[in-house]
Write a protein that holds these residues in place. Structure first.
Motif, PDB file in Angstrom:
ATOM      1  N   MET A 123       0.846  -1.185   0.000  1.00 54.51           N
ATOM      2  CA  MET A 123       0.000   0.000   0.000  1.00 54.51           C
ATOM      3  C   MET A 123       0.888   1.244   0.000  1.00 54.51           C
ATOM      4  SD  MET A 123      -2.717   1.147   2.950  1.00 54.51           S
ATOM      5  CE  MET A 123      -3.419  -0.480   2.882  1.00 54.51           C
ATOM      6  N   LYS A 124       0.556   2.157  -0.869  1.00 55.06           N
ATOM      7  CA  LYS A 124       1.316   3.408  -0.941  1.00 55.06           C
ATOM      8  C   LYS A 124       0.971   4.268   0.272  1.00 55.06           C
ATOM      9  CE  LYS A 124       2.240   7.409  -3.777  1.00 55.06           C
ATOM     10  NZ  LYS A 124       1.731   8.332  -4.748  1.00 55.06           N
ATOM     11  N   GLU A 125       1.998   4.901   0.844  1.00 58.30           N
ATOM     12  CA  GLU A 125       1.787   5.815   1.964  1.00 58.30           C
ATOM     13  C   GLU A 125       2.371   7.174   1.616  1.00 58.30           C
ATOM     14  OE1 GLU A 125       1.404   3.603   6.122  1.00 58.30           O
ATOM     15  OE2 GLU A 125       3.473   3.790   5.470  1.00 58.30           O
ATOM     16  N   ILE A 126       1.823   8.190   2.264  1.00 56.40           N
ATOM     17  CA  ILE A 126       2.300   9.558   2.100  1.00 56.40           C
ATOM     18  C   ILE A 126       2.476  10.131   3.501  1.00 56.40           C
ATOM     19  CG2 ILE A 126      -0.068  10.405   1.855  1.00 56.40           C
ATOM     20  CD1 ILE A 126       0.953  12.619   0.064  1.00 56.40           C
ATOM     21  N   SER A 127       3.549  10.877   3.717  1.00 58.02           N
ATOM     22  CA  SER A 127       3.787  11.489   5.027  1.00 58.02           C
ATOM     23  C   SER A 127       2.982  12.782   5.146  1.00 58.02           C
ATOM     24  CB  SER A 127       5.277  11.786   5.212  1.00 58.02           C
ATOM     25  OG  SER A 127       5.655  12.871   4.381  1.00 58.02           O
TER      26      SER A 127
ATOM     27  N   SER B  43      -5.194   7.816  12.932  1.00 58.10           N
ATOM     28  CA  SER B  43      -3.823   7.310  13.089  1.00 58.10           C
ATOM     29  C   SER B  43      -3.264   6.611  11.855  1.00 58.10           C
ATOM     30  CB  SER B  43      -3.781   6.321  14.261  1.00 58.10           C
ATOM     31  OG  SER B  43      -4.527   5.157  13.930  1.00 58.10           O
ATOM     32  N   GLY B  44      -4.105   6.339  10.879  1.00 62.00           N
ATOM     33  CA  GLY B  44      -3.661   5.632   9.679  1.00 62.00           C
ATOM     34  C   GLY B  44      -4.192   4.226   9.564  1.00 62.00           C
ATOM     35  N   LYS B  45      -4.823   3.708  10.614  1.00 63.42           N
ATOM     36  CA  LYS B  45      -5.335   2.332  10.582  1.00 63.42           C
ATOM     37  C   LYS B  45      -6.650   2.215   9.808  1.00 63.42           C
ATOM     38  CE  LYS B  45      -3.072   0.603  14.759  1.00 63.42           C
ATOM     39  NZ  LYS B  45      -2.296   1.743  15.202  1.00 63.42           N
ATOM     40  N   ARG B  46      -7.614   3.080  10.110  1.00 61.99           N
ATOM     41  CA  ARG B  46      -8.894   3.019   9.387  1.00 61.99           C
ATOM     42  C   ARG B  46      -8.727   3.378   7.921  1.00 61.99           C
ATOM     43  NH1 ARG B  46     -12.755   6.512  13.145  1.00 61.99           N
ATOM     44  NH2 ARG B  46     -10.751   7.142  13.982  1.00 61.99           N
ATOM     45  N   SER B  47      -7.848   4.345   7.639  1.00 55.43           N
ATOM     46  CA  SER B  47      -7.622   4.710   6.242  1.00 55.43           C
ATOM     47  C   SER B  47      -6.970   3.555   5.490  1.00 55.43           C
ATOM     48  CB  SER B  47      -6.795   5.993   6.136  1.00 55.43           C
ATOM     49  OG  SER B  47      -5.652   5.946   6.950  1.00 55.43           O
TER      50      SER B  47
ATOM     51  N   THR C  41      -6.625   2.211  -7.985  1.00 59.74           N
ATOM     52  CA  THR C  41      -5.166   2.055  -8.040  1.00 59.74           C
ATOM     53  C   THR C  41      -4.463   3.382  -7.745  1.00 59.74           C
ATOM     54  OG1 THR C  41      -5.170   2.524 -10.405  1.00 59.74           O
ATOM     55  CG2 THR C  41      -5.304   0.197  -9.753  1.00 59.74           C
ATOM     56  N   ASN C  42      -5.221   4.410  -7.387  1.00 61.91           N
ATOM     57  CA  ASN C  42      -4.692   5.775  -7.239  1.00 61.91           C
ATOM     58  C   ASN C  42      -4.706   6.260  -5.795  1.00 61.91           C
ATOM     59  OD1 ASN C  42      -7.544   5.677  -7.326  1.00 61.91           O
ATOM     60  ND2 ASN C  42      -7.670   7.835  -7.878  1.00 61.91           N
ATOM     61  N   LEU C  43      -4.641   5.348  -4.829  1.00 66.19           N
ATOM     62  CA  LEU C  43      -4.827   5.696  -3.422  1.00 66.19           C
ATOM     63  C   LEU C  43      -3.520   5.701  -2.640  1.00 66.19           C
ATOM     64  CD1 LEU C  43      -7.856   3.303  -2.830  1.00 66.19           C
ATOM     65  CD2 LEU C  43      -7.959   5.708  -3.497  1.00 66.19           C
ATOM     66  N   ALA C  44      -3.421   6.622  -1.680  1.00 68.20           N
ATOM     67  CA  ALA C  44      -2.283   6.668  -0.753  1.00 68.20           C
ATOM     68  C   ALA C  44      -2.817   6.890   0.659  1.00 68.20           C
ATOM     69  CB  ALA C  44      -1.323   7.788  -1.132  1.00 68.20           C
ATOM     70  N   ASN C  45      -2.243   6.182   1.605  1.00 69.12           N
ATOM     71  CA  ASN C  45      -2.629   6.291   3.006  1.00 69.12           C
ATOM     72  C   ASN C  45      -1.803   7.384   3.678  1.00 69.12           C
ATOM     73  OD1 ASN C  45      -3.850   5.606   5.458  1.00 69.12           O
ATOM     74  ND2 ASN C  45      -2.320   4.064   5.936  1.00 69.12           N
ATOM     75  N   LEU C  46      -2.474   8.269   4.433  1.00 69.17           N
ATOM     76  CA  LEU C  46      -1.748   9.293   5.193  1.00 69.17           C
ATOM     77  C   LEU C  46      -1.160   8.631   6.434  1.00 69.17           C
ATOM     78  CD1 LEU C  46      -0.859  12.224   5.479  1.00 69.17           C
ATOM     79  CD2 LEU C  46      -2.934  12.628   6.815  1.00 69.17           C
ATOM     80  N   LYS C  47       0.143   8.457   6.429  1.00 70.19           N
ATOM     81  CA  LYS C  47       0.847   7.776   7.513  1.00 70.19           C
ATOM     82  C   LYS C  47       0.713   8.582   8.806  1.00 70.19           C
ATOM     83  CE  LYS C  47       5.312   5.710   8.483  1.00 70.19           C
ATOM     84  NZ  LYS C  47       6.673   5.527   7.990  1.00 70.19           N
ATOM     85  N   GLY C  48       0.168   7.942   9.835  1.00 72.98           N
ATOM     86  CA  GLY C  48       0.027   8.598  11.136  1.00 72.98           C
ATOM     87  C   GLY C  48      -1.225   9.434  11.297  1.00 72.98           C
ATOM     88  N   GLY C  49      -1.974   9.658  10.209  1.00 74.86           N
ATOM     89  CA  GLY C  49      -3.243  10.370  10.267  1.00 74.86           C
ATOM     90  C   GLY C  49      -3.164  11.763  10.871  1.00 74.86           C
ATOM     91  N   ILE C  50      -4.285  12.188  11.431  1.00 73.78           N
ATOM     92  CA  ILE C  50      -4.364  13.550  11.972  1.00 73.78           C
ATOM     93  C   ILE C  50      -3.481  13.701  13.211  1.00 73.78           C
ATOM     94  CG2 ILE C  50      -6.388  13.305  13.459  1.00 73.78           C
ATOM     95  CD1 ILE C  50      -7.074  16.121  11.643  1.00 73.78           C
ATOM     96  N   LEU C  51      -3.185  12.586  13.890  1.00 74.50           N
ATOM     97  CA  LEU C  51      -2.275  12.667  15.040  1.00 74.50           C
ATOM     98  C   LEU C  51      -0.886  13.094  14.581  1.00 74.50           C
ATOM     99  CD1 LEU C  51      -3.282   9.502  17.100  1.00 74.50           C
ATOM    100  CD2 LEU C  51      -3.875  11.884  17.561  1.00 74.50           C
TER     101      LEU C  51
END
Length: 104
Positions: free
Chosen positions: A1-5, A64-68, A81-91
């Motif tokens: 899974m792609k992640e973004i900081s 936190s990044g888990k639900r996303s 195929t165009n999705l990225a998870n925000l690592k760490g979420g709003i925290l």
């Protein structure tokens, strides 16, 4: 899974890049603090799938990044195929970008 900081997300926002931000938290969480994304709570992500753009980058965020991450796994099974998870979420956003934002 792609992640973004959170720093990468801030750069995208500052540059005015064309992307969609989806927040999969609950209504009360979004009302407390949000980054202006489209609210689609995780429980309804597949019901409201038509609100998610397939033609441009999409960043999915939560607390936190888990639900996303769970949302992305569901959406990828439906052809996204165009999705990225925000690592760490709003925290992480509050810790690294904007300490004035309300967190819970």
């Amino acid at each position: 899974m792609k992640e973004i900081s959170v720093q990468e997300l801030k750069e995208k926002l500052d540059k005015g890049e064309d992307f969609q931000l989806i927040d999969v938290r609950e209504d009360f969480e979004y009302e407390m603090s949000n980054l202006g994304g489209t609210l689609i709570p995780l429980g309804g992500i597949l019901i409201e799938v038509e609100k998610i753009d397939k033609t441009k980058p999409v960043v999915v965020m939560c607390r936190s990044g888990k639900r996303s991450a769970a949302a992305i796994m569901q959406l990828e099974q439906h052809g996204f195929t165009n999705l990225a998870n925000l690592k760490g979420g709003i925290l992480a956003w509050a810790a690294e970008v904007d300490p004035t934002i309300n967190v819970y």
